[in-house]
Write an enzyme that holds these catalytic residues in place. Sequence first.
Site, PDB file in Angstrom:
ATOM      1  N   PHE A  18       0.933  -0.957   0.194  1.00  0.00           N
ATOM      2  CA  PHE A  18       0.061  -0.178   0.038  1.00  0.00           C
ATOM      3  C   PHE A  18       0.434   1.311  -0.153  1.00  0.00           C
ATOM      4  CE2 PHE A  18      -2.665   2.947   2.677  1.00  0.00           C
ATOM      5  CZ  PHE A  18      -3.598   3.163   1.786  1.00  0.00           C
ATOM      6  N   SER A  33      -5.971   7.036   8.491  1.00  0.00           N
ATOM      7  CA  SER A  33      -5.329   5.966   8.618  1.00  0.00           C
ATOM      8  C   SER A  33      -5.456   4.987   6.569  1.00  0.00           C
ATOM      9  CB  SER A  33      -5.666   4.658   9.498  1.00  0.00           C
ATOM     10  OG  SER A  33      -6.853   4.747   9.175  1.00  0.00           O
ATOM     11  N   LYS A  34      -4.544   4.332   7.126  1.00  0.00           N
ATOM     12  CA  LYS A  34      -4.508   2.872   5.677  1.00  0.00           C
ATOM     13  C   LYS A  34      -5.879   2.594   6.062  1.00  0.00           C
ATOM     14  CE  LYS A  34      -2.975  -1.287   4.783  1.00  0.00           C
ATOM     15  NZ  LYS A  34      -2.460  -2.159   4.451  1.00  0.00           N
ATOM     16  N   ARG A  35      -6.877   2.742   6.233  1.00  0.00           N
ATOM     17  CA  ARG A  35      -8.574   1.921   5.852  1.00  0.00           C
ATOM     18  C   ARG A  35      -8.974   3.658   5.106  1.00  0.00           C
ATOM     19  NH1 ARG A  35      -7.038   0.580  10.294  1.00  0.00           N
ATOM     20  NH2 ARG A  35      -7.929   1.661  11.366  1.00  0.00           N
ATOM     21  N   ASP A  36      -8.967   4.649   6.048  1.00  0.00           N
ATOM     22  CA  ASP A  36      -9.591   6.042   5.311  1.00  0.00           C
ATOM     23  C   ASP A  36      -9.409   6.035   4.038  1.00  0.00           C
ATOM     24  OD1 ASP A  36     -10.305   6.625   7.692  1.00  0.00           O
ATOM     25  OD2 ASP A  36      -8.553   7.517   7.552  1.00  0.00           O
TER      26      ASP A  36
END
Length: 445
Positions: free
Chosen positions: A14, A219-222
């Site tokens: 990512f 964060s990564k999930r946003d």
Amino acid sequence: MSVRVRFAPSPTGFLHIGGARTALFNWLYARHLGGAFVLRIEDTDAARNTPEAVEVILSGLRWLGLDWDEGPQTGNPAGPSLGRNGPYFQSQRSANYRQRVEELKAKGLAYESDGTVKFRMPRETMLIPDLVVGDVKRELTDREAVDPDFVIVRSDGQPVFHLVNVVDDLEMGITHVIRGEDHLANTAKHIALFRAFGAEPPKYAHIPLILNPDGTKMSKRDQGASLMTYRDEGYAPEAVVNYLMLLGWSPKDDRQILPLAEVIQMFDLPQILRHNARFDLAKLQWINYEYLRTMPIDRYCELGRSMLQRHGVFLSGYDPGYVRAAFSTCRDKVKLLADLPLFSDFYFQTDIALPAEAREKDFHPENKERLVKLRTALAGLVVFDAAQVEAAIKSMATQLGVKAGVLVHPTRLACTGKTVGPSLYHLMEVLGKERVLHRLDWALK
Ligand code: GLU
């Protein structure tokens, strides 16, 4: 001494937008001063270290146009897709780390402890000079006051991040460490390690984090956190670069659209803003549209071509002049390149399928008769340009005693298979008489 900076991502599969911005600031600084931009993959965590995860980083940097300057020529675990020098991979540098641990042990600055190797951290308050946040005083925590030593080699023999990061910055001659503010917490350890190796630490510039629009940490999930979503959604990389530049840095004036060459001239670390930057999708979209509208048409065609290709529409058989004219009719209407196939694929297809409901609504017998007459009028045009086509459709509508829309809608459907798209008269000019007549005939069948 010439400036040497580095981007040192860990392959997680990512590329975070914040990481991309860190890479950009390093790259800009190197280009500004004519220094070197080193790319170093921090892949000591074997579990995450896959060629795919590395490729995500490399393709992201390539997409943004952030070229790196050096590195070993062969033996890259990521394989031949790299096709150029570098980057450096920590996984190939274990011998360097082992040797450095031995050096610390020999100096009495590291010791074995329960199967690990620990570094003897100085028991003192540390001053961290930082070009962005200013001087930061780092006191020992209560726990550290008792025992500030930390592990540099785990019991499985793996050297830890602090050690490998410092050894590499030292051996690669890095002069400036520009990285996310989350690493400020590690910097006292890093400075102590540099000193233990008898070296002067580099200059530090910790850049503020990127926050979500609501002020929470991104964060990564946003949504929007992954750089590649912007490529997939059809943002122009130059627009993303322009936007990322403005996230935490600002020229003295209030300009928002900044040519890269000019930014390279102006960029400097003290101008990096100290407050966290909020991610603003609407602004990115606006910048993107500005770029799409104004970039050289050949560049637009290049981006358009690859976007259509990703949608299974291939332009290789078409004349460049035709492609240019086709995309020119879409530019003002398309805010994201991802919408370009919808607006332009009909230019590059031979058979246009009519949506079933449109067939019933617009191609009933009475309309068909009208369209046959329009076809004849169009076939008689000597000059087949937007103005002539428009005049022909309008005069035919008058002659038939109907509104122009009665002819316009089915003609658009016949030519494009859709109800939305570029200006009808202009798209007909680009398609040309032959294609237009062929499509009308096909639709009337
Ligand atoms: N691998 C670290 C990271 O991705 C690098 C930190 C640094 O730039 O020093 O956060």
